[in-house]
Design a protein around this motif. Structure first.
Motif, PDB file in Angstrom:
ATOM      1  N   ALA A  59      18.872  11.435  -5.082  1.00 14.72           N
ATOM      2  CA  ALA A  59      17.641  11.868  -5.569  1.00 14.72           C
ATOM      3  C   ALA A  59      17.615  13.392  -5.785  1.00 14.72           C
ATOM      4  O   ALA A  59      18.057  13.782  -4.540  1.00 14.72           O
ATOM      5  N   VAL A  60      17.270  13.904  -6.828  1.00 19.87           N
ATOM      6  CA  VAL A  60      16.856  15.135  -6.778  1.00 19.87           C
ATOM      7  C   VAL A  60      15.629  15.616  -5.836  1.00 19.87           C
ATOM      8  O   VAL A  60      15.711  16.839  -5.400  1.00 19.87           O
ATOM      9  N   LYS A  61      14.634  14.796  -6.046  1.00 19.17           N
ATOM     10  CA  LYS A  61      13.335  15.096  -5.237  1.00 19.17           C
ATOM     11  C   LYS A  61      12.860  13.577  -4.692  1.00 19.17           C
ATOM     12  O   LYS A  61      13.104  12.514  -5.380  1.00 19.17           O
ATOM     13  N   LEU A  62      12.066  13.780  -3.627  1.00 20.08           N
ATOM     14  CA  LEU A  62      11.747  12.303  -3.199  1.00 20.08           C
ATOM     15  C   LEU A  62      10.309  12.639  -2.587  1.00 20.08           C
ATOM     16  O   LEU A  62       9.763  13.618  -2.315  1.00 20.08           O
ATOM     17  N   ALA A  63       9.202  11.692  -2.739  1.00 20.74           N
ATOM     18  CA  ALA A  63       8.047  11.999  -2.343  1.00 20.74           C
ATOM     19  C   ALA A  63       7.562  10.375  -2.009  1.00 20.74           C
ATOM     20  O   ALA A  63       8.296   9.414  -2.066  1.00 20.74           O
ATOM     21  N   GLU A  64       6.586  10.327  -1.009  1.00 23.85           N
ATOM     22  CA  GLU A  64       6.272   8.977  -0.354  1.00 23.85           C
ATOM     23  C   GLU A  64       4.709   9.354  -0.108  1.00 23.85           C
ATOM     24  O   GLU A  64       3.983  10.211  -0.029  1.00 23.85           O
ATOM     25  N   THR A  65       3.882   8.121   0.100  1.00 24.98           N
ATOM     26  CA  THR A  65       2.780   8.033   0.577  1.00 24.98           C
ATOM     27  C   THR A  65       2.743   7.907   2.081  1.00 24.98           C
ATOM     28  O   THR A  65       3.715   7.549   2.712  1.00 24.98           O
ATOM     29  N   PHE A  66       1.686   8.229   2.614  1.00 31.53           N
ATOM     30  CA  PHE A  66       1.562   7.924   4.044  1.00 31.53           C
ATOM     31  C   PHE A  66       0.838   6.886   4.576  1.00 31.53           C
ATOM     32  O   PHE A  66       0.286   6.286   4.072  1.00 31.53           O
ATOM     33  N   PRO A  72       0.696  -1.295  -0.046  1.00 31.20           N
ATOM     34  CA  PRO A  72       0.083   0.065  -0.121  1.00 31.20           C
ATOM     35  C   PRO A  72       0.841   1.296  -0.058  1.00 31.20           C
ATOM     36  O   PRO A  72       0.384   2.267  -0.473  1.00 31.20           O
ATOM     37  N   GLY A  73       2.115   1.189   0.266  1.00 29.81           N
ATOM     38  CA  GLY A  73       2.997   2.336   0.389  1.00 29.81           C
ATOM     39  C   GLY A  73       3.949   2.539  -0.704  1.00 29.81           C
ATOM     40  O   GLY A  73       4.074   1.566  -1.655  1.00 29.81           O
ATOM     41  N   LYS A  74       4.267   3.613  -1.112  1.00 31.17           N
ATOM     42  CA  LYS A  74       5.125   3.973  -2.151  1.00 31.17           C
ATOM     43  C   LYS A  74       6.168   5.179  -1.742  1.00 31.17           C
ATOM     44  O   LYS A  74       5.804   5.975  -1.048  1.00 31.17           O
ATOM     45  N   VAL A  75       7.282   4.990  -2.430  1.00 26.47           N
ATOM     46  CA  VAL A  75       8.385   5.971  -2.461  1.00 26.47           C
ATOM     47  C   VAL A  75       8.815   6.367  -3.689  1.00 26.47           C
ATOM     48  O   VAL A  75       9.035   5.220  -4.458  1.00 26.47           O
ATOM     49  N   VAL A  76       8.908   7.495  -4.185  1.00 22.35           N
ATOM     50  CA  VAL A  76       9.727   7.782  -5.382  1.00 22.35           C
ATOM     51  C   VAL A  76      10.765   8.727  -5.257  1.00 22.35           C
ATOM     52  O   VAL A  76      10.631   9.678  -4.359  1.00 22.35           O
ATOM     53  N   GLY A  77      11.889   8.412  -6.070  1.00 21.39           N
ATOM     54  CA  GLY A  77      12.968   9.374  -6.150  1.00 21.39           C
ATOM     55  C   GLY A  77      13.051   9.528  -7.464  1.00 21.39           C
ATOM     56  O   GLY A  77      13.143   8.791  -8.586  1.00 21.39           O
TER      57      GLY A  77
END
Length: 175
Positions: A168-175, A11-16
């Motif tokens: 990574a230039v940017k990171l994003a994640e689900t909570f 269910p979770g995701k991380v993107v770099g």
């Protein structure tokens, strides 16, 4: 009886987001070798990738099952709460409740069901996935590469972020 609403395995995701292909692929290898992430949980998205939506959300069938399960479960919970409210009003002897108990049960049951369905709908929107999807889209527009990690829990999210943080230039994640 299985009361599990979320049918997704990850269910979770991380993107770099990365500036170039070599850094993205190297980071994906580090995630697999040092991060304990299996290769099917990591996807590298190129700027011209036609399959990027599938790489971000690979569990579309499970998401559909989650939508159905959450709506059924929360709708039924809302119905029960509505009927309990009506019952308590009737038992307490309030005049409008005692004078028309069937209509009250119908009204509160319907209202409770709709409230449960509204909560399920709000949860189904998955606003936490927007930041992940938007970062990948923005990276593609800027000719950047992305690494998407499918995670199970917060611990996996933190480990993946830690391994991607330096490159990574940017990171994003689900909570």
């Amino acid at each position: 009886m299985n009361l599990k609403m979320n049918e997704e395995h990850h269910p979770g995701k991380v993107v770099g987001v990365f500036e170039d292909e070599s850094t993205a692929k190297k980071t994906a290898e580090i995630l697999i070798t040092k991060g304990g992430v299996s290769s099917d949980e990591v996807a590298v998205v190129s700027p011209k990738d036609k399959q990027f939506a599938k790489k971000i959300e690979p569990e579309t069938k499970q998401i559909g099952r989650t939508l159905l399960a959450s709506h059924i479960m929360l709708g039924l919970i809302g119905l029960v709460i509505g009927l309990l409210v009506a019952s308590s009003l009737i038992i307490s002897g309030i005049q409008f409740a005692v004078s028309s108990p069937i209509m009250l049960m119908i009204a509160t049951g319907t209202l409770g069901t709709f409230m449960g369905l509204l909560v399920a709908g709000a949860a189904s929107l998955r606003p936490d996935h927007d930041s992940v999807v938007n970062e990948v889209r923005q990276g593609r527009k800027n000719n950047q590469w992305s690494v998407v990690v499918q995670t199970i829990d917060k611990k996996d999210i933190q480990r993946a972020k830690q391994l991607m943080k330096g490159s990574a230039v940017k990171l994003a994640e689900t909570f």
